[in-house]
Design an enzyme around this catalytic site. Structure first.
Site, PDB file in Angstrom:
ATOM      1  N   GLY A 526       0.794  -1.219   0.000  1.00 14.20           N
ATOM      2  CA  GLY A 526       0.000   0.000   0.000  1.00 14.20           C
ATOM      3  C   GLY A 526       0.827   1.270   0.000  1.00 14.20           C
ATOM      4  N   GLU A 682       3.644  -6.783   7.029  1.00 19.05           N
ATOM      5  CA  GLU A 682       3.484  -8.215   7.274  1.00 19.05           C
ATOM      6  C   GLU A 682       4.754  -8.939   7.694  1.00 19.05           C
ATOM      7  OE1 GLU A 682       0.127  -9.708   4.372  1.00 19.05           O
ATOM      8  OE2 GLU A 682       1.142  -7.985   3.509  1.00 19.05           O
TER       9      GLU A 682
END
Length: 722
Positions: A526, A682
């Protein structure tokens, strides 16, 4: 603003050298969230809180059987209840268009395409939507709705030896292989052949899924909680056969996503009801409904085979992973994919396989594939290190690949060694006695463990618009999604530096599909994707303003599109890396495992905002602790549903479980990115569970290959006793 920091980087032969980084400007300095005050004062409204005139409320009714057909939906008595406006089901709902490929390159999950037929493929399948004047009336009527079923036998049994398992491509090929695996294993001095399992796991973000749909002047307007407003708008326009310009999706504030907040049953059913009633309709999922309707991480059964020379250099590596999917939509948890990046060997085989069961469709969940895959691979590497008599860190560094083990492509950056060197120094690894079960404090056995981490550093095409306003401020419009990561703040800093102004002069507007296509908040892509688009637009705007005498009242706007720039990038292996360290205390009397301290050191590109970045990395490690010791979704074989489908029955780590967790990073800018960003969302969870499991072995001398490492498993596994 100038800040000097120090870090490390890997030189030849994994040597570690000191690095000094000078930060000039906003990027790289700690900033509190630009929307922080609004959130703590309640001014920031989430999807389920925004008021609308004449708002109706929908409540989903879910199946109570795991397989079969709907016999009847007894709507008469419910329609007579106070406030009830309508009941939608397969007999009266509009037909949806499902034959399409969406923005993410996949077909729609039929679970979202509600009420299209009378089939029930799993427990918790949506069978009706009750709409009423109030949420309380809708819930009461939904609980009173009688639905009969023609029940059929179901199969929810997941195990590693399923004969109906099949190789399944996902966002990567199902199988990769090179070399003669059997020959290299036979020639190896040391062989590890082990199986690992991870259970079903759930996202359980703080904000439940919620959406309000309404028609505004012939245009569909949806206020939602999602990870990509253009993504959801595209899906809705295709599914309802609408022109793309006729759908607007807004998602300004999101209370967590973790992979689950795409197109789901609540948005589709809200649109159906708003269309039928011609008034706004809101559908909010309960926590229990989320366990059936919003995806989860599939359980995995993984087999790892490693063959190495006497000094621990790999000759053979095989990683096979089996996960489950539903009978209506194929989704694979690509756990074997992590081996395609981390370690090479002359013989190398990976396979992602699946089995279709009568269960809900799994979905992306933070670090899909890498999180469970790294547990198995990094635990197996630890077992190999023990057999070879080689330090676990040194074993990993000896097997670092020069190029992508499967792709053969060069790495854009590979600073894993720097992470391990710096992490080992800070954690005190050098003083560790490698022998297990020796360090004791009363009834506690103490152990330390480590593991490596990686996650892809990708980017998706995005558009952005930057406007120079007449009052000297700048407005940035981009369909980004801040799902709690601090993306809005990071993008403000990026825009400020690109425009060479203070962050206070930037007005960041996000979460609106009308701003044009942009990458979703997922896959740690993102901020990198959005920052690229903002930088391109800001650079052009700054050049244009240099030739302007003044700014007109309507402002000056420049729009960017990074599609061509991303398409021109050289093909490389692009990843963030990390090294995880954990110390545990195991109570031999109760079987409790407590993580006493944890450290992660990462090479994750240029860090835009150290304050929120550290929060993301620490949050990932906390989730790794939860994955290692607590989280376990269990299904009832009789009903096909969950035993504890809520946060009382599904256990997660809480403050008492996490005393000291630290995250830091080494200097690691991506030279091919205009800001130097990779991704941090992540990589923090990857390797964390393996580090805890390896520490438990070091404490007890017993390997735990099945997560979570519950107290009963400690007590029944044997090992040293005080």
């Amino acid at each position: 603003m100038t800040v000097t920091t120090t870090g490390t980087e890997a030189g030849p032969a994994h040597a570690t050298t000191a690095v000094t980084t000078t930060v000039t400007g906003a990027v790289g300095t700690a900033h509190t969230r630009v929307e922080g005050r609004d959130k703590v004062t309640g001014a920031a409204r989430y999807a389920g809180e925004i008021p609308f005139a004449d708002l109706a409320h929908g409540w989903l009714v879910l199946s109570t059987v795991a397989r079969g057909r709907i016999g009847s939906v007894e709507t008469g008595p419910v329609l007579a209840m106070p406030g009830v406006l309508t009941v939608l089901h397969h007999g009266n709902a509009p037909r949806l268009h499902l034959d399409y490929i969406g923005l993410l390159g996949v077909r729609p999950d039929p679970t979202a395409a509600v009420f299209q037929n009378d089939r029930v493929p799993h427990a918790g399948w949506p069978v009706a939507l009750v709409v009423a004047e109030s949420s309380e009336q809708a819930r009461e009527a939904a609980e009173a709705l009688v639905v009969t079923y023609e029940q059929e036998p179901h199969d929810i049994e997941f195990r590693g030896d399923r004969p109906d398992a099949f190789a399944l491509d996902g966002h990567m090929p199902a199988v990769t292989e090179k070399g003669d695996l059997d020959a290299e294993l036979a020639a190896s001095a040391h062989v590890v052949d082990v199986e690992y399992t991870t259970p079903e796991e759930h996202h359980a973000m703080m904000e439940p899924h919620a959406a309000t749909a309404r028609w505004d002047g012939g245009r569909l307007d949806v206020v939602d909680s999602n990870q990509g407003s253009t993504w959801v708008a595209d899906e809705l326009s295709r599914m309802f056969s609408l022109d793309a310009s006729a759908v607007r999706v807004r998602s300004e504030h999101v209370g967590g996503g973790f992979g689950s907040k795409g197109l789901r049953a609540h948005q589709v059913s809200a649109v159906m009801a708003a269309t039928a009633l011609r008034r706004p309709v809101r559908v909010v999922l309960t926590r229990r409904q989320m366990f059936s309707l919003t995806g989860y991480r599939s359980p995995t059964a993984q087999r790892i085979r490693l063959g190495a020379d006497a000094d621990g250099r790999l000759r053979a590596l095989e990683h096979r992973s089996l996960s489950q999917t539903s009978t209506v939509w194929d989704f694979v948890e690509p756990s074997a994919g992590v081996a395609r990046v981390m370690y090479d060997a002359p013989a190398h085989r990976t396979a992602n396989e699946a089995v279709r069961l009568d269960v809900p469709s799994p979905t992306w969940m933070r670090a899909p594939g890498e999180a469970p895959g790294a547990f198995a691979l990094e635990a197996a590497l630890d077992e190999l290190a023990e057999r070879c008599g080689v330090d676990p860190i040194e074993l990993r560094l000896r097997n670092e690949p020069e190029r992508g083990p499967v792709s053969g492509m060069p790495f854009s950056g590979h600073n894993l060694a720097a992470c391990f060197r710096e992490g080992a120094r800070r954690f005190g690894w050098a003083g560790r006695d490698p022998r297990p079960g020796l360090r004791r404090e009363g009834d506690l056995l103490i152990g330390t463990g480590t593991a490596a981490a990686s996650f892809p550093a990708g980017a998706g095409p995005s558009t952005a618009a930057v406007t120079a306003e007449a009052d000297g401020t700048f407005t940035v419009r981009i369909a980004a999604a801040d799902i709690g990561t601090g993306a809005r703040t990071a993008l403000t800093l990026v825009a400020a530096d690109a425009l060479r102004v203070a962050p206070a002069r930037i007005r960041m507007r996000i979460g609106d599909s009308d701003f044009g296509p942009a990458m979703i908040a997922g896959g740690s892509t993102g901020t990198r994707s959005w920052a690229w688009a903002i930088t391109v637009a800001a650079d052009e705007l700054r050049e244009r303003l240099a030739g302007e005498a003044g700014i007109p009242a309507e402002g000056v706007t420049v729009r960017s599109d990074t599609t061509a720039a991303l398409g021109a990038l050289a093909q490389k292996e692009r990843h963030s890396f990390g090294a995880q360290f954990a110390e545990v205390a195991v109570d031999v009397a109760t079987g409790e495992v407590r993580v006493r301290r944890m450290l992660g050191v990462f090479a994750a590109g240029r860090i835009v905002n150290p304050l929120t970045a550290r929060g993301q990395l620490v949050g990932g490690m906390v989730w790794g602790i939860s994955m290692a010791l607590h989280e376990e979704g269990i299904r009832d074989r009789v009903s096909g549903g969950h035993y504890g489908g809520d946060l009382a029955g599904y256990h997660i780590a809480t403050n008492a479980d996490v005393p000291v967790v630290e995250a830091d990073w080494v200097d690691d800018p991506d030279p091919d990115d205009p800001v130097g960003i990779k991704g941090i969302g992540e990589v923090g969870i990857v390797g964390a569970a393996a580090a805890v499991a390896n520490a438990v072995w070091h404490a007890t001398g017993v390997r735990h290959r099945n997560l979570p490492i519950r107290p009963d498993r400690i007590l029944t596994a044997g090992g040293p006793r005080v």
